[in-house]
Design an enzyme around this catalytic site. Sequence first.
Site, mmCIF file in Angstrom:
data_model
loop_
_atom_site.group_PDB
_atom_site.id
_atom_site.type_symbol
_atom_site.label_atom_id
_atom_site.label_comp_id
_atom_site.label_asym_id
_atom_site.label_seq_id
_atom_site.Cartn_x
_atom_site.Cartn_y
_atom_site.Cartn_z
ATOM 1 N N ASN A 26 18.371 63.970 36.408
ATOM 2 C CA ASN A 26 17.763 64.674 37.525
ATOM 3 C C ASN A 26 18.581 64.486 38.799
ATOM 4 O O ASN A 26 19.620 63.826 38.793
ATOM 5 C CB ASN A 26 16.325 64.190 37.720
ATOM 6 C CG ASN A 26 15.396 65.267 38.247
ATOM 7 O OD1 ASN A 26 15.771 66.063 39.108
ATOM 8 N ND2 ASN A 26 14.185 65.283 37.732
ATOM 9 N N HIS A 53 30.571 42.363 42.700
ATOM 10 C CA HIS A 53 31.623 41.505 43.250
ATOM 11 C C HIS A 53 31.235 40.048 43.040
ATOM 12 O O HIS A 53 30.066 39.736 42.815
ATOM 13 C CB HIS A 53 31.815 41.802 44.743
ATOM 14 C CG HIS A 53 32.229 43.210 45.007
ATOM 15 N ND1 HIS A 53 33.530 43.622 44.885
ATOM 16 C CD2 HIS A 53 31.516 44.310 45.347
ATOM 17 C CE1 HIS A 53 33.606 44.912 45.155
ATOM 18 N NE2 HIS A 53 32.395 45.356 45.433
ATOM 19 N N ARG A 84 9.960 43.532 34.604
ATOM 20 C CA ARG A 84 9.436 42.679 33.532
ATOM 21 C C ARG A 84 8.648 43.565 32.571
ATOM 22 O O ARG A 84 8.231 44.672 32.929
ATOM 23 C CB ARG A 84 8.554 41.567 34.094
ATOM 24 C CG ARG A 84 7.351 42.087 34.835
ATOM 25 C CD ARG A 84 6.425 40.988 35.337
ATOM 26 N NE ARG A 84 5.335 41.544 36.106
ATOM 27 C CZ ARG A 84 4.312 42.237 35.622
ATOM 28 N NH1 ARG A 84 4.225 42.479 34.336
ATOM 29 N NH2 ARG A 84 3.364 42.702 36.392
#
Length: 186
Positions: A84, A114, A178
């Site tokens: 989308n 990084h 979770r």
Amino acid sequence: MSNEDSTKIIYSRTPESAAMLANVKRAMAITATLNRLTFNDADEIRALFSELIGKTVDESFLLIPPFYTAGGDEIRVGRNVFVNQNCTFYDLGGLDIADDVMIGPNVSIITTGHPLEPSQRRAATIGKPIVIARNVWIAAGATIIGGVTVGENSVVAAGSVVTKDVPPNTLVGGNPARVIRSIGDD
């Protein structure tokens, strides 16, 4: 440079970093053209996306611009994939999207990062692969972080930040995401 867990590390001021920058410029030129198109330009969008990733996408692939990437050549997509509007895929670490995946608006799939150490942050770009398995739905505004696999038939709830693997047939949500519950065709 890669190590044994599929992590890519590209150090600044190296031939690899120069090649990465050249690829970013190539991808930005292609996506600038792609992002001028509309929903009605599906064939041209598929052609430009195929050029971006270096492989022909299936005619069932559908993407609604705008779309952003920092490379494109490490993206692999299956059949019947829907992306989308306003999605961002940073694919340096490798991004595999299987068949029948739906990706909602404003989703970010980010394989790059990084080093955490302040003195090293500008010294390297790190890429970790992301795998989106078959029949996954990633809802609006979700973010998937490098090193993650989203298991088959799973759903990532809107606004979630996925930092760990998602088991197959589960609904995950939150920040960090979770498991909320199992899902299936009962």
